[in-house]
Design a protein around this motif. Structure first.
Motif, mmCIF file in Angstrom:
data_model
loop_
_atom_site.group_PDB
_atom_site.id
_atom_site.type_symbol
_atom_site.label_atom_id
_atom_site.label_comp_id
_atom_site.label_asym_id
_atom_site.label_seq_id
_atom_site.Cartn_x
_atom_site.Cartn_y
_atom_site.Cartn_z
ATOM 1 N N GLY B 185 0.807 -1.227 0.000
ATOM 2 C CA GLY B 185 0.000 0.000 0.000
ATOM 3 C C GLY B 185 0.834 1.268 0.000
ATOM 4 N N ASP B 186 2.101 1.162 -0.425
ATOM 5 C CA ASP B 186 2.967 2.339 -0.417
ATOM 6 C C ASP B 186 3.251 2.904 -1.798
ATOM 7 O OD1 ASP B 186 3.263 2.634 2.304
ATOM 8 O OD2 ASP B 186 4.847 1.124 2.413
ATOM 9 N N MET B 187 2.689 2.301 -2.819
ATOM 10 C CA MET B 187 2.883 2.827 -4.174
ATOM 11 C C MET B 187 1.566 2.741 -4.926
ATOM 12 S SD MET B 187 5.593 1.557 -7.103
ATOM 13 C CE MET B 187 6.992 2.594 -6.719
ATOM 14 N N LEU B 188 1.301 3.762 -5.737
ATOM 15 C CA LEU B 188 0.083 3.745 -6.570
ATOM 16 C C LEU B 188 0.126 2.533 -7.495
ATOM 17 C CD1 LEU B 188 0.086 7.475 -7.672
ATOM 18 C CD2 LEU B 188 -1.724 6.408 -6.350
ATOM 19 N N ARG B 192 -4.526 2.219 -10.916
ATOM 20 C CA ARG B 192 -4.939 3.557 -10.464
ATOM 21 C C ARG B 192 -4.340 4.633 -11.378
ATOM 22 N NH1 ARG B 192 -9.013 3.928 -9.365
ATOM 23 N NH2 ARG B 192 -8.772 5.980 -8.431
ATOM 24 N N ILE B 262 9.316 -8.965 5.198
ATOM 25 C CA ILE B 262 8.785 -8.757 6.548
ATOM 26 C C ILE B 262 9.835 -8.094 7.430
ATOM 27 C CG2 ILE B 262 8.092 -9.973 8.655
ATOM 28 C CD1 ILE B 262 6.651 -11.988 6.771
#
Lengths: 96, 266
Positions: B185-188, B192, B262
């Motif tokens: 969830g850290d890059m478009l 999108r 991780i």
């Protein structure tokens, strides 16, 4: 820290989702070619319009252009906190 | 003139997103497919394509020389030794963009169309004179975008400028994609980016450290079978060539890679 996050601690909103919202906003501004001065004038006109219809604006007027991908247009969303003016106040402001 | 010759301008607005890498890689990949390709560097004063193709030692004349009549077009073209259907028209390194006009570049590309099937034009960053030179002769455009807000916003602006220049076919290449960052969830996501820009997706190129190596050695990654980015550029060339090619699976799935992620080792 990343290890702890696995157990649900410190869960934050994904930055990509935040970036997606920001991107919608910046593209809307760019596409609608709205500059700050124009937005200020628009806000002032909305306040006048509310006044004409008997509403007092009681907070910050916010106008957010949003991009609508379906038909590639910009939607202006205005948030205007108002209070309906009392009848007596209305007559007073209308000079009656 | 070659039958159905096409001039494709590769542009972005923002600098450093991988335009020249895309031009060098896709150009060479098209030559590998047997197409007659000319890659043209319009970044006058800041040329790069020669380095990326390992041809820097063979440049005698350049684009400005041809425009000024100091050399003939054929004298300025540098042919790739291993893939001779690939030609490079280099930019001048010690001149300025203002010394060439859009009309002159268009005339030059019309000449190139007599000899080549595909002319790939490397546009300079920005939307000033150099950009106007690069889009003047274009029949279509490829927009190279990184999945980050500054790049997407500039690209959106460039799409508007391309459309106002009557360029109707604009394809999207999303470059330097990092699937792990998208997953976290850290890059478009590519989806999108494409939704925001609303243009046809031509290719997805992953971040690949071999790209840096290739620009240092002058051997584009399309020649490296181990490079995922190289495979992505080869696929883009095949799509330009009219083939239907599925997008690469970029997801890393090995257990070791997941464990590394991780603990922030990878």
């Amino acid at each position: 820290m990343a290890f702890l996050n696995m157990f649900g601690k410190d869960k934050e909103r994904p930055t990509a989702a935040t970036a997606d919202d920001r991107l919608s906003l910046v593209l809307s501004y760019q596409r609608s070619d709205i500059d700050e001065r124009k937005l200020k004038q628009f806000q002032a006109r909305l306040i006048d319009l509310c006044d004409d219809f008997g509403y007092d604006v009681v907070g910050q007027v916010e106008i957010r252009p949003q991009s609508r991908q379906r038909d590639n247009t910009t939607v202006l969303k205005a948030s205007i906190p108002v209070r309906l003016r009392e009848k007596g106040e209305n007559e007073e402001s209308a000079g009656l | 003139m070659k039958q159905k010759s096409v001039a494709i301008t590769v542009t972005s607005g923002k600098g450093g997103v991988g335009k020249s890498t895309t031009v060098a890689s896709v150009g060479l990949a098209l030559a590998k497919l047997g197409r007659e390709v000319c890659v043209m560097d319009t970044d006058i004063g800041l040329r790069k394509l020669d380095l990326m193709l390992g041809l820097e030692n063979r440049i005698v004349y350049d684009l400005v020389d041809v425009v000024e009549g100091t050399s003939k077009l054929r004298q300025s073209l540098v042919r790739h030794k291993e893939f001779p259907t690939l030609g490079l028209l280099p930019a001048a390194q010690t001149r300025y963009k203002e010394e060439v006009t859009p009309a002159q570049v268009k005339e030059l590309v019309d000449e190139l169309k007599k000899e080549f099937e595909i002319i790939l034009i490397d546009s300079p960053a920005g939307i000033e004179g150099g950009f106007r030179n690069a889009i003047a002769p274009a029949d279509r455009a490829i927009l190279v975008v990184n999945p980050e807000i500054p790049s997407v916003r500039d690209s959106d602006r460039v799409i508007g400028l391309l459309e106002s220049a009557d360029l109707e076919t604009i394809d999207l290449v999303v470059n330097r994609v990092q699937p792990n960052m998208i997953k976290d969830g850290d890059m478009l996501s590519v989806e999108r980016v494409q939704n925001h820009l609303a243009i046809n997706l031509l290719g997805i190129v992953p971040e690949d450290r071999r790209i840096i190596r290739s620009s240092n050695t002058g051997e584009p990654v399309v020649l490296d079978d181990r490079s995922l980015a190289g495979r992505a550029f080869n696929n883009i060339a095949r799509r330009i060539n009219g083939e239907e090619v599925p997008y690469l699976e970029l997801e890393e799935s090995s257990l070791i890679n997941r464990i590394k992620r991780i603990f922030h080792i990878a």
